[in-house]
Design a protein around this motif. Structure first.
Motif, PDB file in Angstrom:
ATOM      1  N   TYR A 264      93.053  92.356  -2.027  1.00  0.00           N
ATOM      2  CA  TYR A 264      92.409  91.974  -0.580  1.00  0.00           C
ATOM      3  C   TYR A 264      90.929  91.868  -0.784  1.00  0.00           C
ATOM      4  CZ  TYR A 264      90.411  92.382   3.928  1.00  0.00           C
ATOM      5  OH  TYR A 264      89.746  92.123   5.158  1.00  0.00           O
ATOM      6  N   ALA A 265      90.179  92.706  -1.607  1.00  0.00           N
ATOM      7  CA  ALA A 265      88.619  92.468  -1.543  1.00  0.00           C
ATOM      8  C   ALA A 265      88.443  91.045  -2.383  1.00  0.00           C
ATOM      9  CB  ALA A 265      88.256  93.374  -2.080  1.00  0.00           C
ATOM     10  N   GLY A 266      88.945  90.872  -3.576  1.00  0.00           N
ATOM     11  CA  GLY A 266      89.016  89.691  -4.509  1.00  0.00           C
ATOM     12  C   GLY A 266      89.225  88.359  -3.757  1.00  0.00           C
ATOM     13  N   SER A 267      90.161  88.458  -3.011  1.00  0.00           N
ATOM     14  CA  SER A 267      90.713  87.210  -2.301  1.00  0.00           C
ATOM     15  C   SER A 267      89.656  86.901  -1.155  1.00  0.00           C
ATOM     16  CB  SER A 267      92.241  87.424  -1.511  1.00  0.00           C
ATOM     17  OG  SER A 267      93.097  87.769  -2.528  1.00  0.00           O
ATOM     18  N   ALA A 268      89.144  87.877  -0.406  1.00  0.00           N
ATOM     19  CA  ALA A 268      88.083  87.915   0.479  1.00  0.00           C
ATOM     20  C   ALA A 268      86.860  87.298  -0.142  1.00  0.00           C
ATOM     21  CB  ALA A 268      87.583  89.007   1.229  1.00  0.00           C
ATOM     22  N   ALA A 269      86.420  87.653  -1.223  1.00  0.00           N
ATOM     23  CA  ALA A 269      85.438  87.279  -2.134  1.00  0.00           C
ATOM     24  C   ALA A 269      85.480  85.639  -2.523  1.00  0.00           C
ATOM     25  CB  ALA A 269      85.084  88.112  -3.484  1.00  0.00           C
ATOM     26  N   GLY A 270      86.767  85.212  -2.823  1.00  0.00           N
ATOM     27  CA  GLY A 270      87.087  84.074  -2.998  1.00  0.00           C
ATOM     28  C   GLY A 270      87.151  82.994  -1.930  1.00  0.00           C
ATOM     29  N   ILE A 271      87.767  83.678  -0.712  1.00  0.00           N
ATOM     30  CA  ILE A 271      87.442  82.861   0.437  1.00  0.00           C
ATOM     31  C   ILE A 271      85.844  82.375   0.625  1.00  0.00           C
ATOM     32  CG2 ILE A 271      87.383  82.895   2.932  1.00  0.00           C
ATOM     33  CD1 ILE A 271      90.402  84.560   2.515  1.00  0.00           C
ATOM     34  N   ALA A 272      85.029  83.612   0.725  1.00  0.00           N
ATOM     35  CA  ALA A 272      83.734  83.194   1.220  1.00  0.00           C
ATOM     36  C   ALA A 272      82.955  82.456   0.169  1.00  0.00           C
ATOM     37  CB  ALA A 272      82.911  84.522   1.265  1.00  0.00           C
ATOM     38  N   GLY A 273      83.358  82.662  -1.004  1.00  0.00           N
ATOM     39  CA  GLY A 273      82.651  81.710  -2.261  1.00  0.00           C
ATOM     40  C   GLY A 273      82.887  80.374  -2.242  1.00  0.00           C
ATOM     41  N   THR A 274      84.179  80.004  -1.916  1.00  0.00           N
ATOM     42  CA  THR A 274      84.814  78.618  -1.695  1.00  0.00           C
ATOM     43  C   THR A 274      83.926  78.083  -0.611  1.00  0.00           C
ATOM     44  OG1 THR A 274      87.051  79.178  -2.619  1.00  0.00           O
ATOM     45  CG2 THR A 274      86.765  77.122  -1.051  1.00  0.00           C
ATOM     46  N   MET A 275      83.926  78.575   0.572  1.00  0.00           N
ATOM     47  CA  MET A 275      83.275  78.044   1.695  1.00  0.00           C
ATOM     48  C   MET A 275      81.795  77.817   1.285  1.00  0.00           C
ATOM     49  SD  MET A 275      83.196  76.906   4.464  1.00  0.00           S
ATOM     50  CE  MET A 275      81.469  76.123   5.470  1.00  0.00           C
ATOM     51  N   SER A 276      81.008  78.710   0.613  1.00  0.00           N
ATOM     52  CA  SER A 276      79.821  78.383   0.209  1.00  0.00           C
ATOM     53  C   SER A 276      79.417  77.412  -0.438  1.00  0.00           C
ATOM     54  CB  SER A 276      79.117  79.844  -0.653  1.00  0.00           C
ATOM     55  OG  SER A 276      77.688  79.816  -0.705  1.00  0.00           O
ATOM     56  N   VAL A 277      80.393  77.274  -1.654  1.00  0.00           N
ATOM     57  CA  VAL A 277      80.142  76.022  -2.417  1.00  0.00           C
ATOM     58  C   VAL A 277      80.618  74.723  -1.871  1.00  0.00           C
ATOM     59  CG1 VAL A 277      81.499  74.825  -4.576  1.00  0.00           C
ATOM     60  CG2 VAL A 277      81.050  77.291  -4.669  1.00  0.00           C
ATOM     61  N   VAL A 278      81.440  74.840  -0.786  1.00  0.00           N
ATOM     62  CA  VAL A 278      81.664  73.495  -0.351  1.00  0.00           C
ATOM     63  C   VAL A 278      80.521  73.067   0.631  1.00  0.00           C
ATOM     64  CG1 VAL A 278      83.217  72.460   1.592  1.00  0.00           C
ATOM     65  CG2 VAL A 278      84.301  73.681  -0.180  1.00  0.00           C
ATOM     66  N   ALA A 279      79.961  74.090   1.157  1.00  0.00           N
ATOM     67  CA  ALA A 279      78.732  73.821   2.253  1.00  0.00           C
ATOM     68  C   ALA A 279      77.503  73.535   1.213  1.00  0.00           C
ATOM     69  CB  ALA A 279      78.194  75.113   3.000  1.00  0.00           C
ATOM     70  N   ALA A 280      77.227  73.909   0.057  1.00  0.00           N
ATOM     71  CA  ALA A 280      76.222  73.498  -0.762  1.00  0.00           C
ATOM     72  C   ALA A 280      76.382  72.007  -1.218  1.00  0.00           C
ATOM     73  CB  ALA A 280      76.274  74.660  -2.149  1.00  0.00           C
ATOM     74  N   LEU A 281      77.630  71.450  -1.426  1.00  0.00           N
ATOM     75  CA  LEU A 281      77.959  70.350  -1.764  1.00  0.00           C
ATOM     76  C   LEU A 281      77.560  69.199  -0.820  1.00  0.00           C
ATOM     77  CD1 LEU A 281      81.121  70.743  -3.753  1.00  0.00           C
ATOM     78  CD2 LEU A 281      78.946  70.275  -4.641  1.00  0.00           C
ATOM     79  N   VAL A 282      77.596  69.823   0.546  1.00  0.00           N
ATOM     80  CA  VAL A 282      77.116  68.937   1.713  1.00  0.00           C
ATOM     81  C   VAL A 282      75.775  68.924   1.945  1.00  0.00           C
ATOM     82  CG1 VAL A 282      77.529  68.559   4.328  1.00  0.00           C
ATOM     83  CG2 VAL A 282      79.459  69.365   2.903  1.00  0.00           C
ATOM     84  N   LEU A 283      74.841  70.155   1.746  1.00  0.00           N
ATOM     85  CA  LEU A 283      73.716  70.387   1.999  1.00  0.00           C
ATOM     86  C   LEU A 283      72.831  69.506   0.939  1.00  0.00           C
ATOM     87  CD1 LEU A 283      71.560  71.734   3.768  1.00  0.00           C
ATOM     88  CD2 LEU A 283      71.678  73.587   2.203  1.00  0.00           C
ATOM     89  N   LEU A 284      73.248  69.379  -0.230  1.00  0.00           N
ATOM     90  CA  LEU A 284      72.651  68.726  -1.210  1.00  0.00           C
ATOM     91  C   LEU A 284      72.323  67.252  -1.024  1.00  0.00           C
ATOM     92  CD1 LEU A 284      71.568  69.599  -4.050  1.00  0.00           C
ATOM     93  CD2 LEU A 284      73.603  68.724  -5.004  1.00  0.00           C
ATOM     94  N   PRO A 285      73.023  66.402  -0.639  1.00  0.00           N
ATOM     95  CA  PRO A 285      72.755  64.940  -0.486  1.00  0.00           C
ATOM     96  C   PRO A 285      72.445  64.684   0.960  1.00  0.00           C
ATOM     97  CG  PRO A 285      75.309  65.140  -0.479  1.00  0.00           C
ATOM     98  CD  PRO A 285      74.628  66.693  -0.349  1.00  0.00           C
ATOM     99  N   VAL A 286      72.692  65.455   2.076  1.00  0.00           N
ATOM    100  CA  VAL A 286      72.535  65.288   3.488  1.00  0.00           C
ATOM    101  C   VAL A 286      71.168  64.621   3.958  1.00  0.00           C
ATOM    102  CG1 VAL A 286      71.656  67.339   4.230  1.00  0.00           C
ATOM    103  CG2 VAL A 286      73.206  66.379   5.826  1.00  0.00           C
ATOM    104  N   HIS A 287      70.116  64.749   3.125  1.00  0.00           N
ATOM    105  CA  HIS A 287      68.880  64.299   3.505  1.00  0.00           C
ATOM    106  C   HIS A 287      68.969  62.805   3.147  1.00  0.00           C
ATOM    107  CE1 HIS A 287      68.575  64.683  -0.726  1.00  0.00           C
ATOM    108  NE2 HIS A 287      67.328  64.029  -1.031  1.00  0.00           N
ATOM    109  N   ARG A 288      69.980  62.445   2.176  1.00  0.00           N
ATOM    110  CA  ARG A 288      70.012  60.812   2.119  1.00  0.00           C
ATOM    111  C   ARG A 288      70.834  60.267   3.044  1.00  0.00           C
ATOM    112  NH1 ARG A 288      67.676  58.863  -2.265  1.00  0.00           N
ATOM    113  NH2 ARG A 288      66.578  60.403  -3.744  1.00  0.00           N
ATOM    114  N   LEU A 289      71.768  60.988   3.685  1.00  0.00           N
ATOM    115  CA  LEU A 289      72.862  60.538   4.310  1.00  0.00           C
ATOM    116  C   LEU A 289      72.301  60.504   5.807  1.00  0.00           C
ATOM    117  CD1 LEU A 289      75.944  62.975   3.512  1.00  0.00           C
ATOM    118  CD2 LEU A 289      75.324  60.442   2.652  1.00  0.00           C
TER     119      LEU A 289
END
Length: 295
Positions: A264-289
């Motif tokens: 359960y805890a490992g899966s929760a970490a994976g859920i939170a980590g995936t969202m964090s990575v996806v958000a970082a990939l959006v935040l990185l180029p957004v100033h150009r968009l």
């Protein structure tokens, strides 16, 4: 500085690669978690482990999930569109709305179209059929990433961190409530990530030649914190779930408290980590968009 054609070209390439990579990751998650015995077993361990300490978190979990509905999604979309419009960004309002609508419609279509073979690992839930991706998680993540797009540059990093916390909490809440498996939440984040990249491409298409980017709007530190923190959480999740594989021959109902908690805890970490990575990939180029000076 002015957004040169070459810079827009490289940003477009980045967004196309990002969309394809996340779409490929979605297929991998679906094939592994749904169509293999190992994937179904790990999901079932995590879903069974949610009963540990469930009495203490039932209240907050119910409040998080009950706040998500079609009405709340429409209200959030209207607010996000309004923020873009008061900034004088009609194209941004359209792109943010496209992100939210596209991601949520895609999730519902995939939930209906994708199959889930009954492998006898979780017979109690086999009759329910496919639950991937998670609709509630898609709502939270799409609103969070759309907010990152429309917020002014100064508060964008704060919006990104709050959005990640909100969407990750929603994903974990669906697991804690027993509504969804961990792979359902991860798949939802990837669906939203694909649509965020497509929305970015739309913004580039309609960007004016005179648009200018302010270098101080590139929140690289915030993106790095989100990305590296998310990767660390995903790696920790992978290590935790790998530890469980030695007990794969044990029926889930016969597992002890420790492996269930790790699942359960490992899966929760994976859920939170995936969202964090996806958000970082959006935040990185957004100033150009979304340049500060649209031209």
């Amino acid at each position: 500085m002015r957004v040169r054609a070459t810079a827009r070209g490289w940003t477009a390439v980045w967004l196309v690669v990002l969309a394809l990579a996340q779409a490929a990751a979605l297929v991998v998650v679906w094939r592994f978690a749904v169509h293999t015995g190992t994937g179904q077993w790990l999901d079932t361990v995590a879903l069974t482990g949610n009963r540990i300490g469930q009495e203490r978190i039932d209240g907050p979990v119910d409040r998080i999930l009950n706040a998500m509905s079609v009405v709340s999604l429409l209200a959030a979309t209207a607010v996000i569109g309004f923020i873009a419009l008061i900034r004088g960004r009609k194209g941004l309002a359209v792109a943010a709305t496209l992100l939210i609508a596209g991601a949520n419609v895609t999730t519902q279509l995939l939930k209906y179209v994708l199959d889930r073979p009954a492998l006898g690992i979780d017979p109690e839930r086999d009759a329910v059929g496919n639950s991937l991706p998670s609709g509630h998680t898609t709502i939270a993540a799409s609103v969070a990433l759309a907010l990152v797009l429309v917020l002014p540059p100064k508060v964008r990093p704060l919006g990104a961190f709050l959005g990640v916390a909100y969407a990750a909490s929603a994903g974990v809440a669906t697991l804690s409530a027993g509504w969804h498996r961990p792979s359902d939440a991860v798949a939802a984040f990837l669906v939203v990530g694909v649509w965020a990249a497509l929305a970015g491409l739309l913004l580039l298409v309609f960007q004016r030649e005179q648009a200018q980017v302010a270098t101080e709007d590139a929140h690289r530190v915030a993106a790095a914190v989100l990305g590296l923190g998310g990767l660390a959480a995903v790696v920790a999740s992978g290590l935790a779930l790998s530890w469980l594989l030695d007990q794969q021959q044990v029926p889930v109902d016969e597992l002890g408290r420790r492996p269930l908690f790790i699942g359960y805890a490992g899966s929760a970490a994976g859920i939170a980590g995936t969202m964090s990575v996806v958000a970082a990939l959006v935040l990185l180029p957004v100033h150009r968009l979304v340049p500060r000076y649209k031209g």
